[in-house]
Write a protein that holds these residues in place. Sequence first.
Motif, PDB file in Angstrom:
ATOM      1  N   VAL A  72       3.316  29.051  26.777  1.00  0.00           N
ATOM      2  CA  VAL A  72       2.758  29.062  28.127  1.00  0.00           C
ATOM      3  C   VAL A  72       1.574  30.022  28.153  1.00  0.00           C
ATOM      4  O   VAL A  72       1.669  31.135  27.643  1.00  0.00           O
ATOM      5  CB  VAL A  72       3.810  29.529  29.159  1.00  0.00           C
ATOM      6  N   THR A  73       0.462  29.571  28.701  1.00  0.00           N
ATOM      7  CA  THR A  73      -0.704  30.446  28.853  1.00  0.00           C
ATOM      8  C   THR A  73      -0.681  31.076  30.242  1.00  0.00           C
ATOM      9  O   THR A  73      -0.644  30.373  31.249  1.00  0.00           O
ATOM     10  CB  THR A  73      -2.013  29.633  28.693  1.00  0.00           C
ATOM     11  N   TYR A  74      -0.671  32.399  30.259  1.00  0.00           N
ATOM     12  CA  TYR A  74      -0.687  33.131  31.527  1.00  0.00           C
ATOM     13  C   TYR A  74      -2.124  33.431  31.933  1.00  0.00           C
ATOM     14  O   TYR A  74      -2.912  33.915  31.133  1.00  0.00           O
ATOM     15  CB  TYR A  74      -0.004  34.490  31.331  1.00  0.00           C
ATOM     16  N   ARG A  75      -2.471  33.173  33.157  1.00  0.00           N
ATOM     17  CA  ARG A  75      -3.756  33.643  33.683  1.00  0.00           C
ATOM     18  C   ARG A  75      -3.464  34.347  34.990  1.00  0.00           C
ATOM     19  O   ARG A  75      -3.447  33.725  36.046  1.00  0.00           O
ATOM     20  CB  ARG A  75      -4.723  32.483  33.901  1.00  0.00           C
ATOM     21  N   THR A  76      -3.181  35.606  34.901  1.00  0.00           N
ATOM     22  CA  THR A  76      -2.748  36.320  36.106  1.00  0.00           C
ATOM     23  C   THR A  76      -3.817  37.319  36.553  1.00  0.00           C
ATOM     24  O   THR A  76      -4.733  37.653  35.803  1.00  0.00           O
ATOM     25  CB  THR A  76      -1.434  37.078  35.856  1.00  0.00           C
ATOM     26  N   GLY A  77      -3.669  37.757  37.781  1.00  0.00           N
ATOM     27  CA  GLY A  77      -4.619  38.710  38.334  1.00  0.00           C
ATOM     28  C   GLY A  77      -5.717  38.051  39.148  1.00  0.00           C
ATOM     29  O   GLY A  77      -6.524  38.735  39.767  1.00  0.00           O
ATOM     30  N   ARG A  78      -5.748  36.740  39.141  1.00  0.00           N
ATOM     31  CA  ARG A  78      -6.726  36.017  39.963  1.00  0.00           C
ATOM     32  C   ARG A  78      -6.024  34.859  40.656  1.00  0.00           C
ATOM     33  O   ARG A  78      -5.375  34.039  40.002  1.00  0.00           O
ATOM     34  CB  ARG A  78      -7.869  35.491  39.103  1.00  0.00           C
ATOM     35  N   SER A  79      -6.176  34.787  41.970  1.00  0.00           N
ATOM     36  CA  SER A  79      -5.532  33.729  42.739  1.00  0.00           C
ATOM     37  C   SER A  79      -6.333  32.441  42.653  1.00  0.00           C
ATOM     38  O   SER A  79      -7.529  32.457  42.385  1.00  0.00           O
ATOM     39  CB  SER A  79      -5.436  34.132  44.211  1.00  0.00           C
ATOM     40  N   VAL A  80      -5.635  31.347  42.919  1.00  0.00           N
ATOM     41  CA  VAL A  80      -6.319  30.066  43.080  1.00  0.00           C
ATOM     42  C   VAL A  80      -6.820  29.981  44.510  1.00  0.00           C
ATOM     43  O   VAL A  80      -6.084  30.281  45.452  1.00  0.00           O
ATOM     44  CB  VAL A  80      -5.349  28.904  42.767  1.00  0.00           C
ATOM     45  N   VAL A  81      -8.063  29.589  44.676  1.00  0.00           N
ATOM     46  CA  VAL A  81      -8.633  29.525  46.032  1.00  0.00           C
ATOM     47  C   VAL A  81      -8.913  28.095  46.485  1.00  0.00           C
ATOM     48  O   VAL A  81      -9.126  27.863  47.676  1.00  0.00           O
ATOM     49  CB  VAL A  81      -9.930  30.361  46.149  1.00  0.00           C
ATOM     50  N   ALA A  82      -8.950  27.137  45.562  1.00  0.00           N
ATOM     51  CA  ALA A  82      -9.240  25.765  45.985  1.00  0.00           C
ATOM     52  C   ALA A  82      -8.640  24.753  45.017  1.00  0.00           C
ATOM     53  O   ALA A  82      -8.446  25.030  43.827  1.00  0.00           O
ATOM     54  CB  ALA A  82     -10.748  25.551  46.082  1.00  0.00           C
TER      55      ALA A  82
END
Lengths: 407, 67
Positions: A72-82
Amino acid sequence: MENVVIVGASLAGVHAAEGLRERGYVGSITMIDGVSGSVADRPPLSKAALSGAVQFDDCTLRPDTWALDLKVTYRTGRSVVALDTAAGTVTLEDGHELSFDGLVIATGLRPRPAPWLPPQTPGVHVLRNRADSETLREHLLSASSVAVVGGGFLGLEVAATARSMGLTVTVLEYERSVLARVLPDSVGEWFTNVHERHGVEVRTGVAVSSISQTRTGFNVQLSNEDAIYADVVVAALGADPVTEWLSGSSVDFEDGVLCKPDLSTSVPGIVAAGDVARWPHPVTGKSVRLEHWTNAVEQGRHAAGTLLGESYPFSAVPYFWTDQFDARARFVGWVSPHHEAYVKSTGPDSLVVAFGDRGEMQGAVCVNAPKELALMRRLIDQGTLWSEIVDSGEANGDLSASHVGRV
Amino acid sequence: MSLKIILDVDKCQGYANCLIEAPEIWDFDESTNKAILIQEHPAEDLRAKAECSARGCPAQAISVVAD
């Protein structure tokens, strides 16, 4: 399907990832979350971690190796906005775009803002994430009094924890009784009694009209002209589904993502799970959204199956718990202030109440009575007639009540 | 391949979630506030319930393994 994005790396998201891999999905999984790092398991954040009985580092949902093991690739610290459903992309707050051919919406909730409060006032806390709990703990350790605004489950848990840490605690609840969204007044009052016995002051039927900062803490002005002082204020006013990033997409939402019975959404290839998902429960036919730990676990797994082409209704019987002081309360089935309630047994340390509606036993709360809970669950599953519960303990064999009465 | 359930009693915190998910497999000791495993090798038709009780344990005290 070879490119799944899971928005929300908390409980439902983690279980969705595991559900995908368990079913043999070998494509990529990318998990996105606005919170940095591995997400905490939330139940201890208002209880054992807040009090210091356990370490925050021991409250992670999964070990550090989990993402690697599950690819699983984690991309945390930034929210999805659209979300662009036609293009099959999500946009992060830094402008980065990620494409997907399968999407799991597991964005959960965020604390409801307090109308009487300018945002981000230091010393006024909300509690949702690990960082919230850590900051609150720090402030509680150097404080001697706390006002908890909101007598729901989270507010009462925080109140109990703060009291057990030695603070003077006041709970302020707008409704006539605590837990009024979930329980009839009289059952709420049982919980009030638990708190009062431990020295918490519970004030119901009062709203906060304003709050002002003093040199050391806060003056909380109440709707009844009273004011109280507290070093620390916690706003536990409930939480709202995080769905604004779906605006302008084809995914329907209104107080949660509107799902079909199998947790698919209005857009093919997009499913939702956990606190954010609203779906018609097959047993009651009613549209529900549940903010329960167990629901997030099971819906995450279920939504993964639906994404991969299964199509079963999600029909689990609701179950949740709350621990306040030594009261370990467990709720099963459908419970609301509008249900008929039947007290099977009650005492200062334990409580067993059955709830019925439309002639059927539908739910129960059991405090410090796990075996009773298992029995209640069975009665609910069997569709036991409400009249059997109320009319006769003997008729049901196990329902011999030590204290019987309507609440 | 049959099922085997393992309970780590030290990890068990007495949530009793397992008892709710799979009463065929679990009992509960109210004096020690711990779960009791009554079916270490449940039949295959209890697999779903067994797995449900394992992932439903907030203390992660339960595992389901192949025997």
